[in-house]
Each structure stands twice: as structure tokens, then as C-alpha cells.
Design a protein around this motif. Structure first.
Motif, PDB file in Angstrom:
ATOM      1  N   ALA A  81     -14.081  -2.120  -2.022  1.00 47.66           N
ATOM      2  CA  ALA A  81     -12.673  -2.006  -2.438  1.00 47.66           C
ATOM      3  C   ALA A  81     -12.006  -3.373  -2.383  1.00 47.66           C
ATOM      4  N   ARG A  82     -12.304  -4.159  -1.336  1.00 55.54           N
ATOM      5  CA  ARG A  82     -11.735  -5.525  -1.251  1.00 55.54           C
ATOM      6  C   ARG A  82     -12.212  -6.362  -2.436  1.00 55.54           C
TER       7      ARG A  82
ATOM      8  N   VAL B 186     -14.195   0.746  -8.196  1.00 55.72           N
ATOM      9  CA  VAL B 186     -14.903   0.323  -6.995  1.00 55.72           C
ATOM     10  C   VAL B 186     -16.366   0.716  -7.128  1.00 55.72           C
TER      11      VAL B 186
ATOM     12  N   SER C  69       0.822  -1.211   0.000  1.00 61.44           N
ATOM     13  CA  SER C  69       0.000   0.000   0.000  1.00 61.44           C
ATOM     14  C   SER C  69       0.856   1.261   0.000  1.00 61.44           C
TER      15      SER C  69
ATOM     16  N   HIS D 160      -7.301   2.304  -6.063  1.00 65.53           N
ATOM     17  CA  HIS D 160      -8.758   2.167  -6.052  1.00 65.53           C
ATOM     18  C   HIS D 160      -9.454   3.384  -6.646  1.00 65.53           C
TER      19      HIS D 160
ATOM     20  N   MET E 198     -17.934   0.870   1.519  1.00 62.83           N
ATOM     21  CA  MET E 198     -16.835   1.207   0.611  1.00 62.83           C
ATOM     22  C   MET E 198     -15.634   0.285   0.802  1.00 62.83           C
ATOM     23  N   GLU E 199     -15.281  -0.062   2.055  1.00 61.69           N
ATOM     24  CA  GLU E 199     -14.128  -0.940   2.286  1.00 61.69           C
ATOM     25  C   GLU E 199     -14.369  -2.334   1.703  1.00 61.69           C
ATOM     26  N   ALA E 200     -15.563  -2.867   1.885  1.00 60.23           N
ATOM     27  CA  ALA E 200     -15.893  -4.186   1.327  1.00 60.23           C
ATOM     28  C   ALA E 200     -15.877  -4.131  -0.194  1.00 60.23           C
TER      29      ALA E 200
ATOM     30  N   SER F 284      -4.814   9.708  -6.082  1.00 57.43           N
ATOM     31  CA  SER F 284      -4.496   8.294  -5.857  1.00 57.43           C
ATOM     32  C   SER F 284      -3.573   7.731  -6.936  1.00 57.43           C
TER      33      SER F 284
ATOM     34  N   ARG G  60     -10.319  -5.455  -5.581  1.00 55.67           N
ATOM     35  CA  ARG G  60      -8.953  -5.999  -5.639  1.00 55.67           C
ATOM     36  C   ARG G  60      -9.004  -7.431  -6.077  1.00 55.67           C
TER      37      ARG G  60
END
Length: 111
Positions: free
Chosen positions: A107-108, A96, A34, A64, A103-105, A70, A111
Motif C-alpha cells: 500500500a505504501r 495495490v 486518512s 487503496h 499488504m502495508e508495504a 473504501s 501511494r
């Protein structure tokens, strides 16, 4: 030279992980990075330990696209990975889509 205990612990963990690869010579491992201190430390330890086994190390980062700048951050991470001595770098930009997820889920999943 004596290693800092934290550095020694990370290198030992990486060494054990690499030793679990059956017939590691000529193999390639990918390390996600990261750009934070922890992922850079893991990548540096992997580069160091992989040399003795002739294992290629590819450092990979994911953009992302969730924050302004970014893409520039991903470029900096690629440069950092190269500076750590990886054999190759990889960067990917993903899209995403939350679609009912946080949002975190999301983003996972991207990936």
C-alpha cells in the motif's frame, strides 16, 4: 481564548514547518489525510497557519481499494477536508499489488 496545549503544539509545529518554506507566499502545500483524528487535526492546523502566509492548502486522500466501502470512505474524507477549509481537495484510487511484499508495504508503494 486559550488554546488546548495539544492544539497549540500542533499549530506551532505546522507554523515552523511552513516557515521553513523559502518565499512561501503563493506556494501550495499538500497534506495527506486518512480521515482519522490525527490527520484531520494536522490538516486543520495547516489551514489555520497557512492563511497568514498566503499558502494554498490541498488536502489529499488515497483510496487503496482494500476494504469494501473504501470509495465511500474516500468521498467522506474529501467532504471533511472541504469542511475544514482547504483550498482544494484531491483523491486518488490506487491499485495495490502485494508481489512478495506485505499488504502495508505494498500500500505504501502504491501511494
Amino acid at each position: 481564548m486559550t488554546l488546548d496545549p495539544a492544539v497549540a503544539a500542533v499549530r506551532l509545529a505546522v507554523r515552523r514547518g511552513l516557515d521553513e518554506i523559502s518565499d512561501p507566499e503563493g506556494r501550495t502545500v499538500f497534506v495527506a489525510c486518512s480521515g482519522g483524528a490525527a490527520s484531520r487535526a494536522l490538516l486543520a492546523a495547516t489551514v489555520c497557519e497557512a492563511r497568514r502566509l498566503a499558502v494554498r492548502v490541498v488536502g489529499a486522500t488515497v483510496d487503496h481499494g482494500l476494504q469494501e466501502g473504501s470509495a465511500a470512505h474516500a468521498d467522506r474524507v474529501v467532504a471533511q477536508m472541504a469542511g475544514l477549509g482547504v483550498d482544494e481537495t484531491a483523491a486518488a484510487r490506487v491499485r495495490v499489488e502485494a508481489a512478495g511484499l506485505g499488504m502495508e508495504a505494498a500500500a505504501r508503494d502504491a501511494r
